[in-house]
Write a protein that holds these residues in place. Sequence first.
Motif, PDB file in Angstrom:
ATOM      1  N   THR A 130       0.834  -1.210   0.000  1.00  0.00           N
ATOM      2  CA  THR A 130       0.000   0.000   0.000  1.00  0.00           C
ATOM      3  C   THR A 130       0.865   1.256   0.000  1.00  0.00           C
ATOM      4  OG1 THR A 130      -1.506  -1.230   1.388  1.00  0.00           O
ATOM      5  CG2 THR A 130      -1.900   1.126   1.226  1.00  0.00           C
ATOM      6  N   GLY A 131       0.429   2.249  -0.754  1.00  0.00           N
ATOM      7  CA  GLY A 131       1.071   3.558  -0.702  1.00  0.00           C
ATOM      8  C   GLY A 131       2.290   3.726  -1.565  1.00  0.00           C
ATOM      9  N   VAL A 132       2.676   2.697  -2.328  1.00  0.00           N
ATOM     10  CA  VAL A 132       3.890   2.835  -3.145  1.00  0.00           C
ATOM     11  C   VAL A 132       3.626   3.633  -4.425  1.00  0.00           C
ATOM     12  CG1 VAL A 132       5.186   0.821  -2.342  1.00  0.00           C
ATOM     13  CG2 VAL A 132       3.509   0.552  -4.166  1.00  0.00           C
ATOM     14  N   GLY A 133       2.336   3.765  -4.776  1.00  0.00           N
ATOM     15  CA  GLY A 133       2.009   4.575  -5.956  1.00  0.00           C
ATOM     16  C   GLY A 133       1.393   3.784  -7.107  1.00  0.00           C
ATOM     17  N   LYS A 134       0.741   2.660  -6.805  1.00  0.00           N
ATOM     18  CA  LYS A 134       0.172   1.827  -7.888  1.00  0.00           C
ATOM     19  C   LYS A 134      -0.928   2.564  -8.652  1.00  0.00           C
ATOM     20  CE  LYS A 134      -0.904  -1.454  -5.019  1.00  0.00           C
ATOM     21  NZ  LYS A 134      -0.293  -0.858  -3.833  1.00  0.00           N
ATOM     22  N   THR A 135      -1.907   3.127  -7.907  1.00  0.00           N
ATOM     23  CA  THR A 135      -3.040   3.770  -8.573  1.00  0.00           C
ATOM     24  C   THR A 135      -2.570   4.976  -9.390  1.00  0.00           C
ATOM     25  OG1 THR A 135      -4.435   3.028  -6.757  1.00  0.00           O
ATOM     26  CG2 THR A 135      -5.330   4.760  -8.164  1.00  0.00           C
ATOM     27  N   THR A 136      -1.690   5.766  -8.813  1.00  0.00           N
ATOM     28  CA  THR A 136      -1.171   6.933  -9.528  1.00  0.00           C
ATOM     29  C   THR A 136      -0.438   6.487 -10.792  1.00  0.00           C
ATOM     30  OG1 THR A 136      -0.782   7.852  -7.323  1.00  0.00           O
ATOM     31  CG2 THR A 136       0.162   9.055  -9.171  1.00  0.00           C
ATOM     32  N   THR A 137       0.319   5.409 -10.694  1.00  0.00           N
ATOM     33  CA  THR A 137       1.080   4.935 -11.862  1.00  0.00           C
ATOM     34  C   THR A 137       0.139   4.399 -12.947  1.00  0.00           C
ATOM     35  OG1 THR A 137       2.894   4.378 -10.377  1.00  0.00           O
ATOM     36  CG2 THR A 137       2.983   3.416 -12.573  1.00  0.00           C
TER      37      THR A 137
ATOM     38  N   LEU B  19      11.305   8.034  -7.320  1.00  0.00           N
ATOM     39  CA  LEU B  19      12.736   8.306  -7.454  1.00  0.00           C
ATOM     40  C   LEU B  19      13.047   9.708  -6.960  1.00  0.00           C
ATOM     41  CD1 LEU B  19      12.611   5.768  -9.406  1.00  0.00           C
ATOM     42  CD2 LEU B  19      14.586   6.789 -10.493  1.00  0.00           C
ATOM     43  N   ASP B  20      12.072  10.603  -7.088  1.00  0.00           N
ATOM     44  CA  ASP B  20      12.269  11.986  -6.645  1.00  0.00           C
ATOM     45  C   ASP B  20      12.390  12.087  -5.132  1.00  0.00           C
ATOM     46  OD1 ASP B  20       9.511  11.094  -6.899  1.00  0.00           O
ATOM     47  OD2 ASP B  20       8.939  13.057  -6.115  1.00  0.00           O
ATOM     48  N   GLU B  21      11.882  11.099  -4.401  1.00  0.00           N
ATOM     49  CA  GLU B  21      11.936  11.176  -2.928  1.00  0.00           C
ATOM     50  C   GLU B  21      13.120  10.414  -2.345  1.00  0.00           C
ATOM     51  OE1 GLU B  21       8.306   9.816  -1.207  1.00  0.00           O
ATOM     52  OE2 GLU B  21       7.293  11.714  -1.581  1.00  0.00           O
TER      53      GLU B  21
ATOM     54  N   LEU C  17      10.000   3.806 -14.457  1.00  0.00           N
ATOM     55  CA  LEU C  17      10.464   4.591 -13.309  1.00  0.00           C
ATOM     56  C   LEU C  17       9.548   5.798 -13.185  1.00  0.00           C
ATOM     57  CD1 LEU C  17      14.276   4.768 -14.261  1.00  0.00           C
ATOM     58  CD2 LEU C  17      13.116   3.008 -12.886  1.00  0.00           C
ATOM     59  N   THR C  18       9.104   6.099 -11.967  1.00  0.00           N
ATOM     60  CA  THR C  18       8.305   7.320 -11.806  1.00  0.00           C
ATOM     61  C   THR C  18       9.035   8.271 -10.874  1.00  0.00           C
ATOM     62  OG1 THR C  18       6.946   6.850  -9.839  1.00  0.00           O
ATOM     63  CG2 THR C  18       6.240   5.826 -11.918  1.00  0.00           C
ATOM     64  N   ASN C  19       8.873   9.544 -11.147  1.00  0.00           N
ATOM     65  CA  ASN C  19       9.658  10.511 -10.362  1.00  0.00           C
ATOM     66  C   ASN C  19       8.847  11.736  -9.976  1.00  0.00           C
ATOM     67  OD1 ASN C  19       9.381  11.508 -12.856  1.00  0.00           O
ATOM     68  ND2 ASN C  19      11.495  12.164 -13.140  1.00  0.00           N
ATOM     69  N   GLY C  20       7.601  11.522  -9.579  1.00  0.00           N
ATOM     70  CA  GLY C  20       6.793  12.637  -9.108  1.00  0.00           C
ATOM     71  C   GLY C  20       5.318  12.289  -9.150  1.00  0.00           C
ATOM     72  N   GLN C  21       4.507  13.212  -8.628  1.00  0.00           N
ATOM     73  CA  GLN C  21       3.079  12.929  -8.499  1.00  0.00           C
ATOM     74  C   GLN C  21       2.268  13.357  -9.718  1.00  0.00           C
ATOM     75  OE1 GLN C  21       2.889  15.020  -4.640  1.00  0.00           O
ATOM     76  NE2 GLN C  21       2.035  13.121  -3.834  1.00  0.00           N
ATOM     77  N   ASN C  22       2.907  14.031 -10.670  1.00  0.00           N
ATOM     78  CA  ASN C  22       2.136  14.555 -11.795  1.00  0.00           C
ATOM     79  C   ASN C  22       1.706  13.475 -12.764  1.00  0.00           C
ATOM     80  OD1 ASN C  22       2.367  17.208 -10.965  1.00  0.00           O
ATOM     81  ND2 ASN C  22       4.417  17.385 -11.884  1.00  0.00           N
TER      82      ASN C  22
HETATM   83  P1  GDP Z   1      -1.090   2.849  -3.887  1.00  0.00           P
HETATM   84  O1  GDP Z   1      -1.647   2.652  -2.503  1.00  0.00           O
HETATM   85  O2  GDP Z   1       0.070   1.951  -4.148  1.00  0.00           O
HETATM   86  O3  GDP Z   1      -2.125   2.772  -4.953  1.00  0.00           O
HETATM   87  O4  GDP Z   1      -0.466   4.332  -3.920  1.00  0.00           O
HETATM   88  P2  GDP Z   1      -1.108   5.677  -4.502  1.00  0.00           P
HETATM   89  O5  GDP Z   1      -1.134   5.680  -5.996  1.00  0.00           O
HETATM   90  O6  GDP Z   1      -2.413   5.951  -3.785  1.00  0.00           O
HETATM   91  O7  GDP Z   1       0.017   6.727  -4.090  1.00  0.00           O
HETATM   92  C1  GDP Z   1       0.354   6.998  -2.736  1.00  0.00           C
HETATM   93  C2  GDP Z   1       0.987   8.388  -2.674  1.00  0.00           C
HETATM   94  O8  GDP Z   1       2.226   8.373  -3.375  1.00  0.00           O
HETATM   95  C3  GDP Z   1       0.133   9.458  -3.346  1.00  0.00           C
HETATM   96  O9  GDP Z   1       0.220  10.630  -2.563  1.00  0.00           O
HETATM   97  C4  GDP Z   1       0.814   9.688  -4.684  1.00  0.00           C
HETATM   98  O10 GDP Z   1       0.626  10.979  -5.200  1.00  0.00           O
HETATM   99  C5  GDP Z   1       2.264   9.445  -4.305  1.00  0.00           C
HETATM  100  N1  GDP Z   1       3.125   9.059  -5.441  1.00  0.00           N
HETATM  101  C6  GDP Z   1       2.899   8.142  -6.402  1.00  0.00           C
HETATM  102  N2  GDP Z   1       3.942   8.077  -7.258  1.00  0.00           N
HETATM  103  C7  GDP Z   1       4.851   8.990  -6.829  1.00  0.00           C
HETATM  104  C8  GDP Z   1       6.155   9.408  -7.292  1.00  0.00           C
HETATM  105  O11 GDP Z   1       6.721   8.921  -8.280  1.00  0.00           O
HETATM  106  N3  GDP Z   1       6.788  10.368  -6.566  1.00  0.00           N
HETATM  107  C9  GDP Z   1       6.196  10.928  -5.444  1.00  0.00           C
HETATM  108  N4  GDP Z   1       6.880  11.865  -4.785  1.00  0.00           N
HETATM  109  N5  GDP Z   1       4.996  10.558  -4.990  1.00  0.00           N
HETATM  110  C10 GDP Z   1       4.324   9.605  -5.676  1.00  0.00           C
END
Ligand code: GDP
Length: 394
Positions: A205-212, A340-342, A363-368
């Motif tokens: 959880t929280g690694v960024g799956k949905t955002t990716t 990667l940005d963090e 590779l992802t490097n930000g929230q955009n």
């Molecule tokens: P999930 O639980 O794995 O689905 O994670 P989410 O997609 O909900 O992302 C968790 C948090 O990580 C959110 O605040 C995203 O904006 C943030 N996030 C996702 N990818 C990146 C990234 O590459 N860099 C940074 N700094 N934050 C990210």
Amino acid sequence: MDVRTYRAQTMHDALLLVRRELGPDAAVLHTREVQRSRLFGLLPGPRHIEVTASAGVNVPSRLAPNRFSRSADLEDAPAPPPPPPLAPTADRTETPVLPTEMQAQISDLQKMVEELCRSSHHGVQPDLPEGLFHLFTELLDAELSEDLARELVERVRDALPEAHINDPALMKSCLAGIVESELRVSGPIATVAGRPRVAALVGPTGVGKTTTIAKLAANFRLRERRRVGLITVDTYRIAAVEQLRTYADIIDLPMQVVSSPTGMREALGRFCDLDVVLIDTAGRSPKDEVKIRELKTFLAEAGADEIHLVLSAAAGERALIETAQRFATIGTTALLLTKLDEATGLGGVLPVVRSSGLPLSYLTNGQNVPDDIDAADPRRLARLVLGMSPEPTN
Ligand code: GDP
């Protein structure tokens, strides 16, 4: 034995101080990271590296590679004189007065340590010439483990003719080449004619799956004009379903929420004429075997072509390796590194690539969304892992 403590902003600078003051035969006894506080302890202050070193005894340390002398020098050196009584160190302001019996015991112990060092010194690997030593400290600063840093500089030593060992640019490009050769990539998700390419993202959880998923979906749909569908296997984390639905609405994509393996089959049936189906999964604790088995059943039902294990690059080496091991049972096919940005260093990347044997996908490097994602490029990643600046683009 002259024991002193040095502080600097980086390991590299601290070790240079040690070398300058205690000479090339100094032995590093201990290193640690310290953070001072500011404003009466209310705010964290700058981080420092603290190195305790001795100019005297050949104490084998956890940092054995940091010994500055070449083995030949050690072999030529005359036997060390008997140990002097404990001298005050730079940190100590006064020498404690110890009972005679205790002094004798300490003296005995000191002799035993010296004897141990003398007898084991043939087993110590040859020490590093100056150029490689600099490279080694730079790798420690890039947060590579000592073992990995040591291994890599030894490989540079083996790969380059001796005359080039003091050419920093050449050594770095050799090093980058070595790391690059180990970073296999899978390439981006490739669509195939006649059926949807099914790719799932799994991970904690929280690694960024949905955002990716949102980044991938937007790029496929808006930039490559592909027909994309989204499925989420998020059965209990309602917020995550809503998060993906919001993205699906903005990008104008069909989305299905499934809560059983049968539901998965039905959802894929509805998406059979699309180019790409991306499956988001609820975060599974890597420690929760039952949930991981459940996820495996869902993905087997989906007949996923690709299962990307999403890992935060900001996690430590051990956490990365353990997570990859736990998820391996699902049949992961690639590693996808986020944040990667963090990350302050990417020292865990090479070890997790080695231990999992998986290629890197993205590779992802930000929230955009959708910009902060790239297909993994071994050359660029190797430089990032080594703490080198990216190569200038022509
Ligand atoms: P999930 O639980 O794995 O689905 O994670 P989410 O997609 O909900 O992302 C968790 C948090 O990580 C959110 O605040 C995203 O904006 C943030 N996030 C996702 N990818 C990146 C990234 O590459 N860099 C940074 N700094 N934050 C990210």
